[in-house]
Motif scaffolding. Sequence first.
Motif, PDB file in Angstrom:
ATOM      1  N   TYR A 196       0.493   3.644   2.105  1.00 24.80           N
ATOM      2  CA  TYR A 196       0.754   3.868   3.537  1.00 24.80           C
ATOM      3  C   TYR A 196       2.031   3.141   3.940  1.00 24.80           C
ATOM      4  O   TYR A 196       2.905   3.711   4.609  1.00 24.80           O
ATOM      5  CB  TYR A 196      -0.455   3.349   4.335  1.00 24.80           C
ATOM      6  N   GLN A 197       2.143   1.884   3.509  1.00 20.89           N
ATOM      7  CA  GLN A 197       3.334   1.104   3.870  1.00 20.89           C
ATOM      8  C   GLN A 197       4.598   1.640   3.210  1.00 20.89           C
ATOM      9  O   GLN A 197       5.690   1.514   3.763  1.00 20.89           O
ATOM     10  CB  GLN A 197       3.138  -0.359   3.499  1.00 20.89           C
ATOM     11  N   THR A 205       0.860  -1.196   0.000  1.00 20.87           N
ATOM     12  CA  THR A 205       0.000   0.000   0.000  1.00 20.87           C
ATOM     13  C   THR A 205       0.896   1.246   0.000  1.00 20.87           C
ATOM     14  O   THR A 205       2.084   1.164   0.333  1.00 20.87           O
ATOM     15  CB  THR A 205      -0.906   0.101   1.269  1.00 20.87           C
ATOM     16  N   ASP A 220       3.229   8.506  10.882  1.00 25.25           N
ATOM     17  CA  ASP A 220       3.378   7.146  11.422  1.00 25.25           C
ATOM     18  C   ASP A 220       4.741   6.559  11.062  1.00 25.25           C
ATOM     19  O   ASP A 220       5.324   5.806  11.841  1.00 25.25           O
ATOM     20  CB  ASP A 220       2.242   6.241  10.911  1.00 25.25           C
ATOM     21  N   THR A 237       1.429   6.248  -4.687  1.00 26.47           N
ATOM     22  CA  THR A 237       0.431   5.208  -4.471  1.00 26.47           C
ATOM     23  C   THR A 237      -0.227   4.830  -5.790  1.00 26.47           C
ATOM     24  O   THR A 237      -0.291   5.640  -6.717  1.00 26.47           O
ATOM     25  CB  THR A 237      -0.634   5.693  -3.475  1.00 26.47           C
ATOM     26  N   HIS A 258       0.605  13.887   5.693  1.00 29.14           N
ATOM     27  CA  HIS A 258      -0.353  12.783   5.792  1.00 29.14           C
ATOM     28  C   HIS A 258       0.003  11.879   6.981  1.00 29.14           C
ATOM     29  O   HIS A 258       1.162  11.789   7.384  1.00 29.14           O
ATOM     30  CB  HIS A 258      -0.287  11.963   4.488  1.00 29.14           C
ATOM     31  N   ASN A 317       5.373   4.819   2.704  1.00 30.15           N
ATOM     32  CA  ASN A 317       5.873   5.891   3.575  1.00 30.15           C
ATOM     33  C   ASN A 317       6.382   5.340   4.901  1.00 30.15           C
ATOM     34  O   ASN A 317       7.446   5.734   5.385  1.00 30.15           O
ATOM     35  CB  ASN A 317       4.771   6.925   3.849  1.00 30.15           C
ATOM     36  N   SER A 330       0.398   8.795   7.178  1.00 23.98           N
ATOM     37  CA  SER A 330       1.405   7.761   6.893  1.00 23.98           C
ATOM     38  C   SER A 330       2.818   8.301   7.117  1.00 23.98           C
ATOM     39  O   SER A 330       3.731   7.544   7.462  1.00 23.98           O
ATOM     40  CB  SER A 330       1.257   7.246   5.465  1.00 23.98           C
TER      41      SER A 330
END
Lengths: 83, 410
Positions: free
Chosen positions: B115-116, B113, B144, B245, B139, B118, B141
Amino acid sequence: MTQDNNEILTQIFTLLEPFNTKGLELTADTSFTTDLELDSLAVMDFVAAIEDHFDITVPLNILPDLEKVGQVSAAVEKILKDQ
Amino acid sequence: MTTDLFEKFDTTLNHFRALPEGEGNPFTVSMEKILSPTEAIINGRKTILAGTNNYMGMTFNEDAVAAAQEALLTQGTGTTGSRVLNGTYHSHKKLEEELKKFYGTKHAMVFSTGYQANLGIISTLAGPKDYVLIDADSHASIYDGCAMGNATVIRFTHNDPENLDKRLTRVRRQDPDAGILVVVEGVYSMLGDQAPLKELAAVSKKHNAYILVDEAHSIGVFGKTGRGVAQAQGVEDQIDFIVGTFSKSVGTIGGYCVSNHPKFEVLRLVCRPYMFTASLPPSVVASATKALQIIASTNLREKLLDNSMRLNKGLADIGFNMGTTGESPIAAVIIDDIQTAIAFWGELIKEGVYVNLALPPATPNNYNLLRCSLSAAHSFEQIDLMLEKFKLVGERMGVLKQDLRRLQTA
């Protein structure tokens, strides 16, 4: 530059005023989330104001340990001493 | 002292319970039938989709769908493994080759993804003795990825090269030899504003820092061949890492990082969000590969930005307070109070228009936003219908500028 904790605390109270929308009387025990009801972004904006006022770096990593105003003041004092 | 693990969520739960019940609740919406990239059946009603980030309308592209179907039939439904074990198929390598071709870089790495991507790249690149400087409006992500890593994390004012310079100067003063990664986004999703990459890259280079740009909302949308804001601003040679993405313009799911760094490939052996998760299924890989080829060879960008300008201008003309100008595919209406924003969203969905309800703290400046994302697949007729519905609800709720003026003078 050396500043004692009271002097730093007073400056932090001033920096915190724009975030004190409820008009609380600020003390070292005032909590950011419970008393002032600041969300995480507001806390980060406050930290940015501290960084620029004292010309220091306050890493986001230490934010979870800074729940009360007095803890921020102690952290600023330590950072100023260390640099 | 409580033993209830859920007690800490009570405030959130109370906010959720205060939302309207039924179809006016934005967190319970489900799309019963997807008709096209721009239309679905929601609450039994044909609804225009204007909050999907489906910028190129690729989700129903015939060639991308055909490629996915063929991969599904010939390679199965999933890889059942990580890229470093049984999860690397020839098609994953082909997709990475396509990304290298698309960006003109030496290296490309695909994640499951965005998200992953980043999470993995930021937490792996910046180690315990390093620094990460992030834009304040980053964002989740990115935040995190910082939280998962061990680097010292510093936040600078949104899109402000001078502020970045000031913070980098402080870091260099206390740690002249530290590794530093600056992380920014090409386009920020809530207000669609572009980063001043030229200036931000120059400041980063001045302090000998690496710069990573997340082009999630700009791939396909900006740049001569759709590479994003770095290409549009002519500074690709200054950018060290681009993350993106497949879940927006590319119309499927997955993430990636491209770079020219000579040691980049070692990340495959040290990046935990890459190593310890299953790789993308072949059908997703096939549609992403095809969509990238289509994005590079067609110019849907002009139609997309024409659509956006029409909606933004139309909403401003009606009298909405806008957070955007139409220069990106986002149209964001600012509503003063949160309850009105929630109610407005509810009325819009009843009128057959789906947008995103975006509320603080997920929004810049604590705005309450009705956020629309446009697609090249939207027709002008659909946009005009959206404008009609926005006007109808705006008048009904008294949030147009002339209504507010009337209220203030009453």
